[in-house]
Design an enzyme around this catalytic site. Structure first.
Site, mmCIF file in Angstrom:
data_model
loop_
_atom_site.group_PDB
_atom_site.id
_atom_site.type_symbol
_atom_site.label_atom_id
_atom_site.label_comp_id
_atom_site.label_asym_id
_atom_site.label_seq_id
_atom_site.Cartn_x
_atom_site.Cartn_y
_atom_site.Cartn_z
ATOM 1 N N ARG C 268 1.985 -10.473 2.025
ATOM 2 C CA ARG C 268 2.291 -11.221 0.798
ATOM 3 C C ARG C 268 3.707 -11.758 0.960
ATOM 4 O O ARG C 268 4.660 -10.982 0.883
ATOM 5 C CB ARG C 268 2.210 -10.209 -0.362
ATOM 6 C CG ARG C 268 2.214 -10.751 -1.759
ATOM 7 C CD ARG C 268 2.469 -9.607 -2.749
ATOM 8 N NE ARG C 268 3.869 -9.243 -2.742
ATOM 9 C CZ ARG C 268 4.355 -8.049 -3.103
ATOM 10 N NH1 ARG C 268 3.542 -7.087 -3.490
ATOM 11 N NH2 ARG C 268 5.639 -7.813 -3.076
ATOM 12 N N HIS C 272 5.522 -9.619 -5.749
ATOM 13 C CA HIS C 272 4.220 -9.307 -6.347
ATOM 14 C C HIS C 272 3.805 -10.372 -7.363
ATOM 15 O O HIS C 272 2.690 -10.892 -7.332
ATOM 16 C CB HIS C 272 4.288 -7.932 -7.024
ATOM 17 C CG HIS C 272 3.065 -7.596 -7.807
ATOM 18 N ND1 HIS C 272 1.843 -7.372 -7.230
ATOM 19 C CD2 HIS C 272 2.863 -7.468 -9.151
ATOM 20 C CE1 HIS C 272 0.944 -7.110 -8.164
ATOM 21 N NE2 HIS C 272 1.540 -7.176 -9.336
ATOM 22 N N TYR C 281 12.405 -3.283 -2.488
ATOM 23 C CA TYR C 281 11.570 -2.428 -1.633
ATOM 24 C C TYR C 281 11.231 -3.001 -0.255
ATOM 25 O O TYR C 281 10.681 -2.295 0.572
ATOM 26 C CB TYR C 281 10.276 -2.059 -2.364
ATOM 27 C CG TYR C 281 9.500 -3.245 -2.918
ATOM 28 C CD1 TYR C 281 8.647 -3.973 -2.102
ATOM 29 C CD2 TYR C 281 9.640 -3.633 -4.245
ATOM 30 C CE1 TYR C 281 7.945 -5.064 -2.593
ATOM 31 C CE2 TYR C 281 8.936 -4.715 -4.755
ATOM 32 C CZ TYR C 281 8.090 -5.429 -3.926
ATOM 33 O OH TYR C 281 7.401 -6.495 -4.417
HETATM 34 C C1 LIG Z 1 -6.326 0.289 -12.792
HETATM 35 C C2 LIG Z 1 -5.026 -0.411 -12.601
HETATM 36 N N1 LIG Z 1 -3.910 0.302 -12.402
HETATM 37 C C3 LIG Z 1 -2.721 -0.298 -12.302
HETATM 38 C C4 LIG Z 1 -2.598 -1.663 -12.375
HETATM 39 C C5 LIG Z 1 -1.227 -2.333 -12.309
HETATM 40 N N2 LIG Z 1 -1.117 -3.125 -11.054
HETATM 41 C C6 LIG Z 1 -1.369 -4.433 -11.037
HETATM 42 S S1 LIG Z 1 -1.345 -5.080 -9.488
HETATM 43 C C7 LIG Z 1 -0.957 -3.580 -8.822
HETATM 44 C C8 LIG Z 1 -0.834 -3.453 -7.331
HETATM 45 C C9 LIG Z 1 -2.102 -3.830 -6.634
HETATM 46 O O1 LIG Z 1 -1.949 -3.754 -5.254
HETATM 47 P P1 LIG Z 1 -3.071 -4.264 -4.262
HETATM 48 O O2 LIG Z 1 -4.392 -3.669 -4.624
HETATM 49 O O3 LIG Z 1 -2.598 -4.016 -2.888
HETATM 50 O O4 LIG Z 1 -3.206 -5.816 -4.546
HETATM 51 P P2 LIG Z 1 -2.098 -6.953 -4.342
HETATM 52 O O5 LIG Z 1 -1.380 -7.084 -5.644
HETATM 53 O O6 LIG Z 1 -1.250 -6.560 -3.215
HETATM 54 O O7 LIG Z 1 -2.902 -8.178 -4.069
HETATM 55 C C10 LIG Z 1 -0.823 -2.615 -9.813
HETATM 56 C C11 LIG Z 1 -0.448 -1.222 -9.593
HETATM 57 C C12 LIG Z 1 -3.795 -2.375 -12.571
HETATM 58 N N3 LIG Z 1 -3.796 -3.710 -12.642
HETATM 59 N N4 LIG Z 1 -4.977 -1.738 -12.684
#
Ligand SMILES: Cc1ncc(C[n+]2csc(CCOP(=O)(O)OP(=O)(O)O)c2C)c(N)n1
Ligand SMILES: Cc1ncc(C[n+]2csc(CCOP(=O)(O)OP(=O)(O)O)c2C)c(N)n1
Ligand SMILES: [Mg+2]
Ligand SMILES: [Mg+2]
Lengths: 345, 370, 370, 345
Positions: C268, C272, C281
């Protein structure tokens, strides 16, 4: 763990009485027969016929693509039902016990309840989540929760609970036909209670309450397992000089204000009864809305007769936990009758 | 590749996480010793102790089933047939170790030394948990499937943070492996390198659902590698191999080597519980087939052949079992006093006003009734 | 052993479920063709189409980020750097196939043909889902992590029951693999042999948490075998291999071969979301390092070398991107009308009395304000 | 997805005002300092300091064994916290947003809430589950739920929500010190609101409500994000002739009947305010118990001013969803003042 499964299925056709479990079984059978898009799945609903035998014989009759056992994963059961409904199917899923529906909570609250709204009507989810709920069957912990408040507090869900075999049949058929997701709460302690069932009786509509017993002294508002208890209280109440009206709510959400308010305005007093704990329980909503609508007709605050505000106790203590006719009558007796006498004087 | 998403791993090390093609055995179905690379047969004394615990466990289980038929227990999930798993695992625990069992694991609790009557408090309907969790270092018998696995991981992590020489054993059924909590527990345990061992007793069924409808994996032990932990497949009816493999995994955990997933292939000889009707879903001959592979009998044959058990010892053991069973019957005949006031205790550390009010109302009711 | 708990499996077949040691590649970091057993380089026309979609996707993403900085969007999770994953996967779908994306997958949606303005409805704060789910055969952009995977499995199973020639693609992040729902989805998909493909875009982070704190597995693709499905590891910055592997998995699914888990290792490049502060980080040099492995550039170099792209074609493509971006800017400048009455629609198929009352009250309020 | 994290941490020591986020951060820092058994963990609470920066700088100060990022798994966060508490630790865990606590629901309801009772007091779980909740921050779907009703309906849980930076500090310290599990609901739209914080002020006790503003016309009962809104309504109400008393509930469960009933008996009228939907919401409990206790003092039924009974809307519509001072004053105006005038006449 499972629980005594003493319900068995008979062909109902013209049978004038059946148990609630049989009525539910018949409703599922008829729904599967009438609509090829209806599916039934969950844990142990196949060859075993469910731990309460509500799905008994269905797999045999409809095959294992329409009635099938899932892996042991409740979130998956609800989550995959959502995907199936998006493809045009009408899943009827079983959660084995109340407390074992909690793993599916996120799918229920964040998707099942909201997807129609989130897609501006694009996606309907005609899904029924059947949940045997409540106590009184001597089950060990986690097998007797009354979890209705979690669902009734969630906009987008329809929450239904039958109190009689007839309603078990009628309401389940209507729930399956409903274009929205329905949480269908089955009072497990009433599975083996018998009553007449006319499969052709359309009833008053899925979201209507019904007056089960007319009376004049006070209105007892009950649903699911407590309907029978309320009726018992009404019978016993006669000896104490009370002629109680008993309203079976049937549809916990949406709520039938019309029927309920009419009754309470008539009697001027109300008691709401449920097995769940009092604090934050569904009875609070009932009391609040009845008060909002009938304030000037009420001679006393709406009383709540509920389970205790403790985790559901072990079997040997559950009799002290559960509402019973005596507690209902005690509550009725406390509805400030002095004022009634004053009024009459 | 480098960067946060690319993990450099060693193929050999990764492959070592896979289970063997056949379940590990130390004693085969005929009671004969089998060579098992990396695992030693427990000492003679250990083998005798394991056998003794199985005989007593079996007798306990039979007694509990009988008591249930007589209506003394609300429900009983028998672990008959899983004796080797439960006893082999329980006796692998050091006194300071913790155990997180399910409702199925009565024999493991008895083998751990918990009073049989206390084990049955839950199932008799007297209480939610009959034993002292801290004193026994044993979590309550857990019904919400797989949820106990997370408690085990948390406790193990806490013990590790404290630098204590403690390992934790979580018991799971084959069905429970399908729950999200099992996954989260395995994953977090591996990330934290928590000193915890997961023993899946694959008894072939989750109530009526056979394993083939639960997973499409080659074996459940193949899940280990997906978390970066060893997945070990063992013959769950061989008490020697269960004991040896669980003990080794606990030692490894204690030494900071991280968690292990063990699948023990076994069979539930009774129905799911007394309330279940297993004829609805068993294949014909299935039970009989497994009865020939009875874990207690296997151990007995082995010990007899090895000269570690004779008629006298067997008779003494049987007598001990009878004594324990008689004690249990006596205990179960005693009507427990159920003080309704206890309903309100221990909901909060300090009772709330709401509970005090309800307690007072209940006291009034009871006084009126009396 | 026999019986319900003992699965007879073939070791060779099981081993085939494991990923390769190195991520599969068809085009290497320098744009050169690599031989990859079992996978063909997409046709020239396909490669050009993939490149075009990446260039347009990248331009869209850049525009969305710019609009966010200007305050037009409530939040924007950029997928810059994951272009090859999103485009390669989206273009592997047949028109009748379904896609279940996350909030991160804007480029995939645009590549699928969804109007960019509709893709941004959620992120602009105008609505929960801007496109027609049924018409686009695309689930809403899903925020509750991993929950979409179960919808994908359910829909795939329904399509299979109907005998339809439909496959389903579920998109997940590396972080989402830790959720119980991912596990349940993978497991159920394999048991049902549902025609679904799970593509995990391992971009190294879940917000601030690097993969090393998310899992101890050798790779995420190693999870496949634990469900009895192939786990495939691919270079997520190689659009050719992503496309080819996803397409093959979708074909396999459609043919009744069951699900596949694919891990695409990518990065990425942005924070975020716009609200995130990635400096807290990231490691120094990390972003720069991955910038040298830009998937769009890799494809460009390959196509130029292969004579499939020249200055004119690049200029035309750039112009197309600008046109699309301009159209998006115009669309985003239009103030959307937000009718408060729509708050009450589509909560239930038929509005309840409660909602009608609240709608009436709100109408009164608005009338008073006006 | 995350949300603007504009809160930053300053050393508070003698700083007379701080934001609520800073107050919470200070409370965690002080708790970690005072008790080596306190741990802080959750998603992104480490180097990032949480998406709202409430844990900012804590890992740096206390190290990554006491403050750490977990894998992305909410059931695991609560479930492992339970195991850790069984071993003597005091975990303070963060759920990133309200709706992302749902995956942990089974662990919360079946274990966290019940384990003390299930073990007859053998196991205490001094765990704090911090949940940023509610709307008003322009968050996309699933980022603005008011989920308090799910927790308040669960016996065994203590449910707390601060409305001011001072309470954020004091209540969080008390929650961490509490021997029982506490669901600590942080009103995310108030994270950036400033107020004075005296870290030595013990306050009235964790389970007490407080009168934030004395008044005579009617009592407005609010908590968390709505305390500020209620106070604003009270100010605006002066111009309309109302002198409103504002009670900040602080402790949603257990409930401080004493303080609340005293206020309502004094004013004779009450309005309860929350962001969550009305039906089955926490306000129903408040209305029901206030009515039970103050029936003959009430001139009108307790009014509820709440969010709409719909899924939380997208950002551009949320202003219409949320209670505001005008709606509170409308509700006050409808509290049957005719009768008041009659009484006075
Ligand atoms: C059940 C749940 N827990 C926490 C969150 C908060 N949250 C949103 S995105 C994220 C990180 C997701 O990481 P990843 O699965 O690697 O996807 P990326 O954002 O890297 O595409 C978190 C913790 C959420 N959306 N849903
Ligand atoms: C979360 C949850 N879902 C459902 C149940 C109901 N239930 C009790 S035991 C059981 C089967 C468990 O199978 P397995 O894990 O193989 O353990 P076994 O009973 O064979 O020891 C089920 C479905 C439960 N206890 N918990
Ligand atoms: Mg099993
Ligand atoms: Mg990621």
């Amino acid at each position: 763990m499972s629980t005594p499964a003493t319900a068995t299925t008979t062909t109902p056709a013209t049978d004038p009485t059946m148990t609630m479990a049989q009525a539910l079984n018949t409703a599922l059978r008829d729904a599967l027969t009438d609509d090829p898009n209806v599916l039934v799945f969950g844990e142990d609903v196949g060859p075993l016929g469910g731990v309460f035998r509500v799905t008994d014989g269905l797999q045999e009759q409809f095959g294992d693509t329409r009635v099938f056992d899932t892996p042991l994963a409740e979130s998956a059961i609800v989550g995959t039902a959502i995907g199936m409904a998006m493809y045009g199917l009408r899943p009827v899923v079983e959660m084995q016990f109340d407390a074992f529906a909690y793993p599916a909570f996120e799918q229920v609250v964040s998707h099942l309840a909201k997807l129609r709204n989130r897609t501006r009507g694009g996606v309907s989810l005609p899904i029924v989540v059947r949940i045997p709920y409540g106590g009184g069957i001597g089950g060990v912990e986690h097998h007797s929760d009354s979890s209705e408040a979690y669902y009734t507090a969630t906009p987008g869900l329809t929450v239904i609970s039958p109190g009689t075999p007839q309603d078990a049949y009628t309401l389940l058929r209507q729930a399956v036909a409903c274009p929205d997701p329905v949480i269908f709460l089955e009072p497990k302690r009433r599975y083996w209670g018998k009553g007449p069932v006319d499969v052709d009786d359309p009833g008053p509509g899925m979201n209507r309450a019904v007056v089960r017993r007319e009376g004049t002294s006070a209105t007892v508002l009950a649903y699911g397992p407590m309907v029978a208890t309320a009726l018992e209280a009404a019978e016993l109440g006669l000896a104490e000089g009370y002629d109680l009206e008993v309203v079976d709510l049937r549809s916990l959400s949406p709520f039938d204000d019309e029927t309920v308010s009419a009754s309470v305005r008539k009697t001027g007093r109300a008691v709401v009864v449920h097995e769940a704990a009092s604090f934050g329980g569904y009875g609070a909503e009932v009391a609040a809305r009845v008060t909002e609508r009938c304030f000037h007709h009420l001679h006393a605050p709406v009383a709540r007769v509920t389970g205790l505000d403790v985790p559901y106790p072990p079997p040997r203590l559950e009799e002290h936990f559960l509402p019973n006719p005596e507690r209902i009558l005690d509550a009725v007796a406390n509805l400030q009758w002095e004022r009634h006498l004053e009024d009459q004087a | 590749m480098t960067g946060p998403g690319a993990i450099a791993y060693d193929e050999k090390t990764a492959e070592a996480l896979l289970p063997t093609a056949e379940p590990l055995q130390l004693i085969d179905e005929h009671g004969a010793r089998v060579h098992c690379p990396g695992h030693e047969l427990p000492s003679d004394a250990h083998l005798v102790a394991l056998h003794r615990a199985m005989v007593l466990g079996r007798r306990f289980d039979t007694q509990a089933t009988a008591l249930t038929k007589q209506g003394s227990l609300a429900v009983y999930p028998s672990s008959r047939g899983q004796d080797a798993c439960q006893v082999g695992a329980a006796l692998a625990l050091a006194p300071q170790d913790w155990l997180f069992p399910t409702y199925r694991d009565s024999m493991a609790l008895v083998a751990r030394g918990i009073d049989p009557a206390e084990v049955l408090v839950l199932l008799r309907g007297d209480g939610h948990c009959g034993y002292d969790v801290h004193a026994t270092r044993t979590g309550p018998q857990c019904t919400p499937l797989a949820t106990n696995a997370l408690h085990a991981v948390g406790l193990a992590h806490a013990a590790r943070l404290a630098g204590d020489d403690v390992a934790v054993l979580a018991l799971l059924g084959d069905g429970a492996t399908s729950e999200g909590d099992t996954h989260e527990a395995l994953n977090v345990a591996a990330v934290y390198r928590a000193p915890v061992v997961f023993l899946v007793q694959n008894n072939g069924y989750a109530i009526s659902v056979p394993l083939s409808k639960q997973t499409a994996a080659p074996t459940l032990a193949h899940k280990g590698i997906g978390y970066g932990m060893p997945g070990v497949l063992v013959d769950g009816n061989d008490v020697a191999v269960v004991h040896s493999v669980v003990a080794a995994a606990l030692d490894r955990a204690r030494a900071g080597g991280g968690p292990t997933l063990i699948e023990a292939v076994t069979y539930r000889l009774e129905a799911h519980t007394n309330a279940d009707d297993a004829t609805r879903y068993r294949l014909t001959g299935e039970v009989e087939d497994w009865q020939t592979r009875d874990p207690v009998e296997r151990s007995r044959v082995h010990l007899r052949a090895a000269g570690l058990l004779d008629d006298d010892a067997e008779a003494a053991l049987a007598a001990e079992g009878e004594e324990q069973a008689a004690a249990l019957r006596t205990a179960m005949q005693k009507e427990t006093v159920h003080d309704p006031r206890t309903l309100f205790s221990d909901v909060y550390a300090t009772p709330t006003r709401l509970l005090d009010e309800q307690a007072a109302r209940l006291a009034d009711e009871l006084a009126e009734d009396a």
